[in-house]
Design an enzyme around this catalytic site. Sequence first.
Site, mmCIF file in Angstrom:
data_model
loop_
_atom_site.group_PDB
_atom_site.id
_atom_site.type_symbol
_atom_site.label_atom_id
_atom_site.label_comp_id
_atom_site.label_asym_id
_atom_site.label_seq_id
_atom_site.Cartn_x
_atom_site.Cartn_y
_atom_site.Cartn_z
ATOM 1 N N LYS A 142 0.847 -1.198 0.000
ATOM 2 C CA LYS A 142 0.000 0.000 0.000
ATOM 3 C C LYS A 142 0.881 1.245 0.000
ATOM 4 C CE LYS A 142 -3.976 2.027 2.469
ATOM 5 N NZ LYS A 142 -4.898 1.866 3.615
ATOM 6 N N SER A 162 -9.814 1.957 2.633
ATOM 7 C CA SER A 162 -8.964 2.708 1.739
ATOM 8 C C SER A 162 -7.943 1.843 0.994
ATOM 9 C CB SER A 162 -8.207 3.776 2.552
ATOM 10 O OG SER A 162 -7.334 3.175 3.518
ATOM 11 N N SER A 176 -10.096 -0.386 6.866
ATOM 12 C CA SER A 176 -9.503 -0.222 5.540
ATOM 13 C C SER A 176 -8.793 -1.447 4.987
ATOM 14 C CB SER A 176 -8.537 0.970 5.541
ATOM 15 O OG SER A 176 -9.247 2.176 5.619
#
Length: 485
Positions: A74, A149, A173
């Site tokens: 990420k 997210s 997330s």
Amino acid sequence: MPIGAWSDALRNGSATAKEHSEQALERIAATEPELKAFVNVTGDQARAQAEAVDQAIAAKQDPGPLAGVTIGIKDNLCTKGVTTTCSSRMLENFVPPYESTVTERLWKAGAVMVGKTNLDEFAMGSSTETSAFGMTSNPWDPGRVPGGSSGGSAACVAAGQCDVALGSDTGGSIRQPASFCGVVGLKPTYGRVSRWGLVAFASSLDQIGPFSRTVADSAAVLQVIAGHDPRDSTSLDVPVPDYSAALNRPIQGLKIGILQEAFVEGLQPEVEASVRAAAEQLASLGCELVDVSCPRFQAGIATYYVIAPSEASANLARYDGVKYGYRAADAESLSAMTAKSRAEGFGDEVQRRILIGTYALSAGYVDAYYKKAQQVRTLIRQEFDRAFEQVDLLLTPTAPTTAFTPGEHSNDPLAMYLADLLTIPANLAGLPAISVPCGFDGQGLPIGLQLMAPVLQEERLLQVAHHYEQAADVMANRPEAPLVA
């Protein structure tokens, strides 16, 4: 291929890390134009890391427990020499001078990074729609969001672009996109995994964890990234158990709490049906189902949206156009340059949360909002403590619905925030939680089952999730999907 099988193939010479990494990069090249899971594909680094693994094996050296395993990172985790953007214009050209603890441990374990994955800007969102670089598509239906997210990390694993991925979880997330994309997503106990090198959103809530296609693979990744780190003052200095060894321990007699407040009005009927069927599957495996009530569970979302923006407003104050990050041109003064840099560098959702947090911390309102939210957070944690005196794990849906369409919630922030209704309480209490696929709705979209455990009980969480996964075999009868591997 599961990590265990891949490791055997690598060590017996029937496969090489170079071949495996090239297959991943070819899959990315074929699917990325439609999927858009990555902000940056790191082909050269992947090839260099894969070559190092193959050389270690040729030299009869131990290449590490994740040797040759391809991974997406990420893009809010610092990677030395590789841009870390947080999917924001503010950090579009930021190249960290140091490696995060988790990526440092992954490289020592032999993992191969194929790229940095897309996310909602600064991890603020539930769909990747707030990314400055465009939205990621859901592999099951490219016309829908992957969740957020950590949407890019969930999507790249579901699409077979890499074996596993890392995400961060502040209010769901990891788990919510795992549910939307039909993969396993694990949020460890707060402090179980070092946050050193994670770009901060809400420091008392953020936690790093893996995405994978199987529970066993998440256990293998957690084994590597967990453990004390003196550079992170919130890192827990406790031994790391053997998570993989726990997977096949019997689960007969364990008590699973069905959290009544999670089955709320607005829950998609197919989601409720699949999750209740999963509970019955666990009962058939010898678990005892117990109805449990945590009345303040539903207060979690209101509590979170005071605490998280408050912490974000403080953490994001560092982006002033001076030390690093985006700097606006043509400003008449230092203060004007800072204001213009922040206005141009941050997107709408980030600015909204900074404003909410600044308001909640302001002198006239800090008692009414921030301090009261912290008191409710304590009450939520205490309710979980009492619940775990009765049961071993808690069971809920991961998300109230399956994946929604772009724009469906983006113009209604409150509707978007409600997507995390069922995941937020675990962050407020610092609990480990996992999302495991448990079915599909009538449109062929995945549904996730969430299990929560007491602090530092990841072993039990993984154990029960693994037994459910093996018994239910949800993916054996999965619907056809255009981008799913």
